[in-house]
Design an enzyme around this catalytic site. Structure first.
Site, mmCIF file in Angstrom:
data_model
loop_
_atom_site.group_PDB
_atom_site.id
_atom_site.type_symbol
_atom_site.label_atom_id
_atom_site.label_comp_id
_atom_site.label_asym_id
_atom_site.label_seq_id
_atom_site.Cartn_x
_atom_site.Cartn_y
_atom_site.Cartn_z
ATOM 1 N N ASP A 459 0.850 -1.185 0.000
ATOM 2 C CA ASP A 459 0.000 0.000 0.000
ATOM 3 C C ASP A 459 0.888 1.240 0.000
ATOM 4 O OD1 ASP A 459 -2.284 1.548 0.151
ATOM 5 O OD2 ASP A 459 -2.645 1.170 2.271
ATOM 6 N N GLU A 462 2.683 5.005 -4.130
ATOM 7 C CA GLU A 462 2.689 5.929 -5.287
ATOM 8 C C GLU A 462 4.013 6.685 -5.457
ATOM 9 O OE1 GLU A 462 -0.980 4.522 -4.255
ATOM 10 O OE2 GLU A 462 0.199 5.826 -2.947
ATOM 11 N N ASP A 583 -9.259 4.093 -1.774
ATOM 12 C CA ASP A 583 -10.144 4.641 -0.744
ATOM 13 C C ASP A 583 -11.423 5.191 -1.374
ATOM 14 O OD1 ASP A 583 -8.061 4.001 0.874
ATOM 15 O OD2 ASP A 583 -7.437 6.052 1.279
#
Length: 939
Positions: A459, A462, A583
């Site tokens: 997670d 990015e 999300d």
């Protein structure tokens, strides 16, 4: 007009204007006609808003070694906008395969940044300065098996056409090509009738079909998926173009392989790329079917990773399972509610102070966790945990110590770049560094010895950073702030970096939907990776490179098939990982948006994808959660996940939701052999598991924008309720018969493009199977391990009441722990099923088996064959196995036929039909069989 730079297209404009002047007397008519002509041709005749004047082709020759064409382009006129132009470009064009054309344009004199060839393996263009053949190419076209590359010399433009019919697929003559160090621009004409898909990752409120004038910015960014039309977690600069001319559909795709940030502007009649670095590296895939496009695309970028069988089961997660007892209670809650569950997850709650590869000694003590895992593993359940890339800066932390010793972190001005994530101050590993990969693989191995997890969730990759710019550890306060309820607030001492052209480039892409600085809440773009690679260039590769390293680590542990879930993705990520859509919000519009994002990732070569069921935050309503599990049960990746601040939303919390879950997940677990076969098809051909309806019905133009329904595979239609307080759903069905999988005596017979209203009570979802299909199903169960061992039922669907018909289907079974998913004798079997209906009376069902030994070893059996759409009652059953009369069918019988009713009929239909079931079978799946019977027609 005469004052504009000359071009062949401008000549057309002038000639058209003269004809109009000679034939028209109305000033208004003249004005409108001139505007029309200019709209068609003006963009090719003038510079791109004075950003550039384009290039002229000075030579083009055949490549001496390896084939293709090599051309040299010379700048026509300099401009200063967005920096100086690169004066000389090298063009390389090659038909790399019979169904892939590459057009590569770069600086002719100096090497430029490209997606690393070791990261995404592919054919390399000739080195700069390579000698071509001595004889120049005089042809203006370069043809392959399916595509033709053509060009004009001054200004240089190129087009790609379909060889079969001359249809232009890409035409850069719309605007001049601009090529500067930090600004590249190229455009293509598009017909108004083209339907475009792709260009992600973003949440598209308008559905799967791209809308003109919506922004499409591609740059990996950690902003919530609730942000519409914004650059999100992944970078996928590829689009599919579907056109229907004369009633015949044809699709193709265009990939611009470039990892730099870019804006893509789509007007409806043109598409323009504005890229802030790298090269123009285009790949063209001719299709012509949508499935062929994805096959050709994934042949280049890597076939989707094979998934273990259990990954297709249901998953439960929550950020906020504060201790192991809570997790144990969740597993028990699903068991008591009789809701299937295969995988239990932990967010970062299991960690010691949010540090990767650690356990909280109080809330997740290792002895108790190992005992828990031993119990669930014995039942066939699995356990997955999260890891973030940020490594806590902590001198007593072994992971950090070993990372520092091996010098594996991304640098800024020669020192590890300091950022902040959940544990507080962190350094980011460099997965482009071979030492970084080796260190990461070792850390995962160490962690697996500590906790035998079954997969990893990567997670925040990015990469996400709670701070921006150049940061230092604070001297006047603690970081992280002890007991903070808002650990996402930056607590480092930071200064913005604006003094480099990498942090403040001349052209500002629409980052985060607001032209945010490229380094905002991520790694500074002037930071450096291994070998001096700039974060500016490699930013969008971070999650991709981490997935590759994680895949290497997991596959090396026990030689088993890895499961990885990654938030950030790039072209080719699907070969290593699954994805979830990030999300989202627990509301009705996010329920609807999820379908488009899931379908897009199938196009991107990442078929194992789903959204957080019931929403990540805030609290969903009971009704919404009912409808979301009904839809989410048919996502390829099916997981309930929520934020710590939301109330508990496990599927057993509400009785009504538990009922919906048992219904929808019960069907999913019966369909697991079908889903696993789709997984095999995805791995071998790239075929998405969840598909837009036009994939199977490309000439059904009404489906081109359909974003509220989807297909699983080629023939299972999912039609969810997506609106509050509704107990009916309007659904569109391509012409033919569609049978309700929950009640197979019901059928929808569609004649045209009209929507059909179906009943959809609170606890039910509409799922239909199309005619001409053989669908393999099993009995289901509470866990995939037990479900996959149950006997098979074959659902054979003929057109409703037809006199003639044919159907087919297949099933793939294997040892799902093998890293490779391919047919190997004794380790996998593939069975093709066929059925025919002749003259209303004769029904034949048979199979062909490839490598049946594995199925025989596992004792897999077929117990029933259910035939839909025939007329009359069955009699005179004959069964053969391996060509001989079968004792395996000695107990078989034709069950009483059930009359079918037409759930909905468009256009009227008076035919009758029945369901015929052959029960009492014990046919080995691994042996070919044949069965035939007659239908007695009453009256």
């Amino acid at each position: 007009l005469h004052t504009l730079p000359h071009s062949p297209l401008l000549g057309k404009v002038l000639r058209g204007a003269k004809r109009m002047l000679s034939s028209s007397t109305s000033p208004l008519h003249l004005a409108l006609c001139c505007v029309t002509l200019l709209s068609l041709h003006f963009c090719a005749a003038v510079p791109t808003s004075k950003v550039g004047f384009g290039y002229r082709l000075v030579s083009i020759e055949q490549n001496r070694n390896g084939g293709g064409l090599i051309g040299h382009l010379q700048l026509k006129q300099r401009t200063s906008a967005y920096g100086p132009d690169i004066p000389h470009l090298r063009l390389f064009v090659k038909h790399e395969t019979q169904d892939r054309l590459r057009v590569h344009i770069t600086d002719a004199e100096e090497g430029r940044w490209e997606v690393p060839y070791n990261l995404l393996p592919r054919e390399q263009p000739p080195p700069l300065g390579s000698k071509a053949s001595r004889s120049p190419s005089t042809a203006s076209e370069y043809a392959g098996d399916q595509l033709i590359f053509s060009y004009t010399s001054d200004p240089f433009t190129f087009a790609v056409k379909r060889k079969a019919n001359g249809q232009t697929l890409f035409d850069s003559s719309c605007r001049t090509i601009v090529f500067k160090d930090q600004y590249l621009e190229i455009s293509t004409h598009l017909p108004k009738t083209a339907s475009l898909y792709g260009l992600g990752e973003n949440t598209q409120p308008g559905g799967i079909r791209l809308r003109p004038s919506d922004p499409y910015t591609i740059y990996t960014t950690d902003i919530s998926a609730i942000n519409l039309n914004s650059d999100l977690y992944g970078s996928h600069p590829v689009y599919m173009d579907l056109r229907n001319e004369g009633g015949e559909a044809a699709a193709h795709a265009v990939l611009l392989l470039n990892s730099n940030g870019m804006d893509v502007l789509y007007t409806g009649t043109a598409l323009t790329y504005k890229v802030i670095g790298g090269v123009l590296d285009f790949y063209f895939f001719p299709g012509p079917s949508p499935l062929a496009v994805v096959d050709q695309y994934t042949a280049l970028i890597g076939r989707p990773a094979p998934m273990p069988y259990w990954a297709l089961g249901f998953h439960q997660c929550r950020w906020g399972y504060k201790n192991l007892s809570v997790v144990e209670g969740v597993v028990e809650g699903y068991k008591k509610a009789r809701i299937p569950l295969d995988v239990i997850w932990n967010d970062d709650d299991h960690m010691d102070a949010a540090k990767d590869f650690t356990l909280d000694p109080v809330n997740y003590p290792r002895p108790k966790l190992l005992d828990f895992l031993s119990r669930i593993h014995s039942q066939g359940m699995k356990y997955i945990v999260l890891i973030d890339p940020g490594i806590a800066v902590n001198s007593s932390y072994g992971v950090y110590q070993r990372g520092m010793a091996k010098d594996v972190f991304i640098k800024y001005e020669g020192k590890p770049y300091l950022a902040q994530v959940w544990p507080g101050p962190v350094y980011f590993p460099d997965y482009l560094n071979p030492n970084g990969v080796a260190w990461w693989v070792d850390e995962i191995s160490r962690f697996h010895e500590l906790v035998p997890v079954d997969g990893l969730w990567i997670d925040m990759n990015e990469a996400s950073n709670f701070c921006t710019g150049r940061c230092e550890l604070p001297v006047n306060h603690s970081c992280p702030v002890p007991g903070s309820k808002t650990p996402w607030i930056c607590c480092l001492d930071c200064k913005n970096i604006t003094n480099t052209r990498w942090d403040d480039p001349p052209y500002k892409i629409n980052a985060s939907g607001s032209q945010a600085p490229l380094g905002s809440k991520t790694i500074a773009t002037s930071a450096t990776h291994y070998g001096g690679i700039l974060e500016y260039n490699a930013h969008s590769l971070y999650g991709f490179s981490q997935a590759i390293a994680t895949h290497e680590a997991l596959q090396g542990l026990q030689g088993k098939r890895p499961f990885i879930l990654s938030r950030s993705t790039f072209v080719g990520s699907g070969a290593y990982a699954a994805h979830w859509t990030g999300d989202n919000k627990g509301n009705w519009v996010n329920l609807r948006y999820s379908i488009s994002t899931v379908l897009n990732f199938g196009l991107f070569g990442m078929p194992m994808v789903g959204s957080d069921i019931c929403g990540f935050y805030p609290a969903p309503t009971e009704e919404l959660c009912n409808r979301w599990i009904q839809l989410g049960a048919f996502y390829p990746f099916s997981r309930d996940h929520a934020n710590f601040a939301s109330p508990r939303q496990e599927l057993y919390v509400w009785d009504s939701v538990a009922k919906s879950a048992r219904n929808a997940l019960g069907m999913r677990y019966k369909l697991l052999p079908y889903l696993y076969t789709l997984n095999y098809e995805a791995h071998t051909s790239g075929a998405p598991m969840a598909r837009p309806v036009f994939f199977s019905f490309p000439n059904f133009t009404a489906s081109y924008g359909l974003s509220t329904q989807f297909l699983l595979g080629s023939s299972v239609m999912v039609s969810p309720v997506l609106n509050k307080a509704k107990t009916k759903v309007k659904a569109m069905f391509p012409p033919g018969t569609w049978y309700n999988l929950f009640d197979m005596t019901k059928a929808v017979i569609s004649k045209d493009e009209r929507y059909i209203t179906l009943d959809a009570p609170l606890n039910e979802i509409n799922v239909h199977v199309y005619q001409n299909t053989i669908l393999p199903m099993q009995r289901g169960g509470m866990i995939s391990k037990e479900a996959r061992a149950t006997p098979f039922t074959l659902i054979v669907s003929f057109p409703f009441g037809a006199a003639e018909g044919d159907a087919r289907g297949s099933v793939y079974v294997d040892d799902d722990e093998r890293p490779e998913m391919k047919l190997v004798d004794g380790e996998a079997s593939c069975i093709e099923f066929y059925a025919s209906l002749r003259e209303k009376t004769t029904v034949t069902v048979w199979s062909q088996v490839e490598m049946g030994r594995f199925s025989l070893q596992k004792g897999l059996l077929i117990e029933k064959v259910r035939v839909l759409g025939v007329q009359g009652s069955g009699q005179a059953l004959v069964i053969e196995v391996d060509g001989e009369p079968s004792a395996d069918g000695s107990g078989a019988y034709l069950a009483e036929t059930s009359p079918m009713h037409q759930e909905k009929v468009e256009g009227g239909n008076s035919r009758s039909s029945t369901v015929v079931e052959v029960a009492g079978l014990s046919l080995p799946l691994g042996k070919k069989f044949s069965m035939t019977w007659k239908m007695g027609i009453n009256g």
